[in-house]
Design a protein around this motif. Structure first.
Motif, PDB file in Angstrom:
ATOM      1  N   TYR A 186     -11.455 -55.211  35.341  1.00 58.06           N
ATOM      2  CA  TYR A 186     -11.080 -56.763  35.201  1.00 58.06           C
ATOM      3  C   TYR A 186      -9.522 -57.016  34.960  1.00 58.06           C
TER       4      TYR A 186
ATOM      5  N   GLY B 240      -8.730 -64.244  26.725  1.00 57.51           N
ATOM      6  CA  GLY B 240      -7.065 -63.281  26.970  1.00 57.51           C
ATOM      7  C   GLY B 240      -7.820 -62.166  25.378  1.00 57.51           C
TER       8      GLY B 240
ATOM      9  N   GLU C 269     -24.759 -54.441  21.707  1.00 53.47           N
ATOM     10  CA  GLU C 269     -23.772 -54.641  23.237  1.00 53.47           C
ATOM     11  C   GLU C 269     -25.596 -54.476  24.098  1.00 53.47           C
ATOM     12  N   ALA C 270     -25.231 -55.468  24.862  1.00 51.56           N
ATOM     13  CA  ALA C 270     -26.210 -55.407  25.889  1.00 51.56           C
ATOM     14  C   ALA C 270     -26.266 -54.369  26.772  1.00 51.56           C
TER      15      ALA C 270
ATOM     16  N   LEU D 231      -0.948 -60.695  24.398  1.00 50.44           N
ATOM     17  CA  LEU D 231      -1.924 -61.653  23.300  1.00 50.44           C
ATOM     18  C   LEU D 231      -2.318 -60.827  22.259  1.00 50.44           C
TER      19      LEU D 231
ATOM     20  N   VAL E 110     -22.651 -59.496  17.662  1.00 50.29           N
ATOM     21  CA  VAL E 110     -23.098 -59.472  19.372  1.00 50.29           C
ATOM     22  C   VAL E 110     -22.877 -59.702  19.905  1.00 50.29           C
ATOM     23  N   GLY E 111     -22.373 -58.172  20.803  1.00 45.81           N
ATOM     24  CA  GLY E 111     -21.372 -58.613  21.727  1.00 45.81           C
ATOM     25  C   GLY E 111     -20.546 -57.047  21.668  1.00 45.81           C
TER      26      GLY E 111
END
Ligand SMILES: Cc1cc2nc3c(=O)[nH]c(=O)nc-3n(C[C@H](O)[C@H](O)[C@H](O)COP(=O)(O)OP(=O)(O)OC[C@H]3O[C@@H](n4cnc5c(N)ncnc54)[C@H](O)[C@@H]3O)c2cc1C
Length: 516
Positions: free
Chosen positions: A61, A499, A36-37, A67, A12-13
């Motif tokens: 964003y 991150g 994905e919404a 990382l 989910v996502g």
């Protein structure tokens, strides 16, 4: 009636972590669906044309990468490059003796110019030497600790022993970073430049251990801690992750917001807000843990709220500086504004008492000086540049009552803070749209919640944890497990997530495979 769809795993996502998790599982032979919404993949790692008439694709964003481990790039065969910045940072200041303008310029690798810049600020070599010792020690710790983030979690004692740098461990993990910075450095401005890495997206005082966690993740990335520019912008990463996920056989469904979730000892089932039902043995939740808790009807984990303004700008040219420094050097790394130690602490206190700090602490960076490919050839030929501003200590709570009014106030404070150091006010070099508006967009923590689902605008989903088991987390193996056997956290809110790293996605996939 629609039939349930059966899979080995539901992710989910479709932020970068969800894509990483899905790819690892599909490559291990699992049948995977990713829900994905939104209508687009990427979450906080997207690029957009915020000013449609200009062909400039800004990382809206997140914007720099440190990382993401080389191992994930190699394992998944992602064709994604990050570019080094020759300058680490520039911090303009007014000279104490004369009031004249100066600036601390720090190269990526220590050199004569950096040594001289420290000399000019402090009048001696002491602070520059302290800087080299401090960051030399941290670089060694980064090199030794970085591989552990893709391994099962260890206890603090075990990891400390393996790393073998007890003194560095002590001041990074056990003592407040503010105390350590005050001990190791004497100049207020130098202290502040060091502290900023502990405060990105983290609304605390320098003496709160939460600042240590933030500081640590900003300095250990990929074993070097170097913050690099994603070539082509963040969208380049998402495009590649989508390509490898599809090639591995992941089924990706957009506009599929999961609104219900059931689980038992055999597996999980989820229902989207459109009423589609999916069944699987395992569920990897790559949105925020708070969202997962809400869907499961549980109380949400307590966390700090987000505390940053993000302002994206397109410039017709770089502004000149009062210090006389060449803007092509000053903006080539991170440009710090109002980030001396005392300014950071007083901005925190002021925001805590309910007001937007007037001398707002800011960090700026110019993507196009390192990677001009995000602009069309026409804009490049005309000398256009992008500028990204990240304002600290603007917590979500300040915006609750009148979101748009306070956002305008915070934007004004950010511009005034920046303009203190510019010969050309920033408004005079912003690109002008056909309707006469200036090419600048501002996002408050509340915008981050409504636009991309970050709880209260927290850029790490929730509070960062140290990358080991320390009193809490004894039941965790990979840092992804939840109280339900078949539900895993695969996003930034899992332990060692946060991150642009893909670490949370990798570790959740490993946890699922380990439970086969
Ligand atoms: C302004 C800003 C600047 C930042 N700068 C940097 C930076 O320079 N470098 C850096 O390393 N990090 C940075 N970060 C942090 C970093 O971007 C995030 O921590 C990271 O991208 C989170 O990735 P993720 O895949 O775990 O989650 P997200 O990117 O948050 O993605 C989660 C996805 O899940 C989807 N979703 C949520 N709920 C549901 C549901 N119920 N059903 C279906 N889908 C759902 C969302 O739509 C979203 O696409 C920044 C973040 C912000 C906001």
């Amino acid at each position: 009636m629609a039939l349930d769809k059966n899979y080995d795993a539901i992710v989910v996502g479709g932020g970068h972590n969800g894509l990483v998790a899905a790819s690892y599982l599909a490559r291990a032979g699992k049948k995977v669906v990713l829900l994905e919404a939104e209508a687009e993949l990427g979450g906080a790692t997207t690029s957009v044309r915020p000013f449609p008439e200009f062909d400039a694709r800004l990382s809206r964003y997140s914007y720099l990468v440190s990382l993401l481990p080389d191992q994930i790039v190699a394992d998944l065969g992602i064709n994604f490059k990050t570019l080094e910045r020759s300058i680490a940072s520039y911090t303009p200041y007014s000279k104490k003796s004369s009031g004249a303008d100066g600036g601390l310029l720090i190269s990526q690798n220590w050199d004569e110019r950096t040594a001289q810049s420290f000399q000019e600020l402090t009048g001696s070599d002491t602070e520059g030497t302290a800087w080299q010792h401090f960051y030399g020690e941290i670089a060694e710790l980064a090199r030794r600790i970085a591989p552990s983030v893709l391994q099962p979690l260890k206890s603090a004692e075990k990891l400390k022993e393996e790393i073998g740098l007890p003194q560095t461990w002590n001041y990074l993990m056990e003592r407040p970073i503010g105390e350590v910075i005050r001990e190791r450095f004497s100049d207020d401005l130098v202290r502040g430049v060091v502290l900023t890495d502990g405060l990105i997206g983290t609304f605390v005082s320098a003496d709160d251990l939460q600042a240590n966690r933030c500081f640590l993740y900003h300095l250990i990335g990929n074993g070097t801690g170097q913050w690099r520019v994603p070539q082509g912008g963040m969208v380049a990463l998402v495009t590649e992750l989508k390509r490898v996920a599809l090639a591995a056989g992941v089924e990706i469904l957009l506009k599929s917001r999961v609104s219900e979730l059931e689980s038992d000892s055999n597996g999980v089932s989820v229902t989207t807000s459109d009423g589609e039902k999916f069944v699987a043995r395992d569920l990897l939740f790559a949105g925020a843990p708070q969202t997962l808790a809400r869907i499961r009807g549980e109380s949400q984990p307590k966390s700090l709220e987000g505390s940053q303004m993000k302002i994206n700008m397109l410039l017709s040219r770089l502004p000149r500086l009062k210090s006389g420094m060449d803007p092509h050097l000053a903006f080539a790394g991170t440009f710090h504004v109002n980030e001396s130690y005392s300014q950071l602490e007083s901005a925190y206190q002021r925001a805590k008492s309910g007001s937007i700090p007037s001398d707002l602490p800011l960090e700026l960076y110019c993507h196009t000086l390192t990677d001009p490919t995000i602009l069309s050839p026409e804009l490049n030929a005309k000398g256009y540049q992008t500028l990204t501003l990240f304002g600290l200590h603007t917590p979500a709570a300040l915006f609750d009552n009148s979101p748009e009014v306070v956002k305008a106030e915070a934007k004004k404070a950010a511009i005034e803070s920046l303009n203190q150091y510019l010969l050309d006010p920033i408004e005079s070099v912003l690109a002008v749209c056909q309707d006469g508006s200036l090419a600048i967009e501002a996002k408050s923590p509340l915008d981050l919640e409504s636009d991309i689902g970050l709880p209260r605008g927290n850029i790490f989903h929730r509070d960062l944890d140290f990358p080991f088991i320390d009193g809490s987390g004894a039941d965790l193996t990979w840092g992804s497990e939840t109280s339900e056997r078949h539900i895993y956290l695969a996003g930034a809110g899992s332990r060692r997530g946060g991150g642009v790293s893909g670490i949370a996605g990798h570790n959740a996939a490993m946890a699922v495979l380990a439970n086969d």
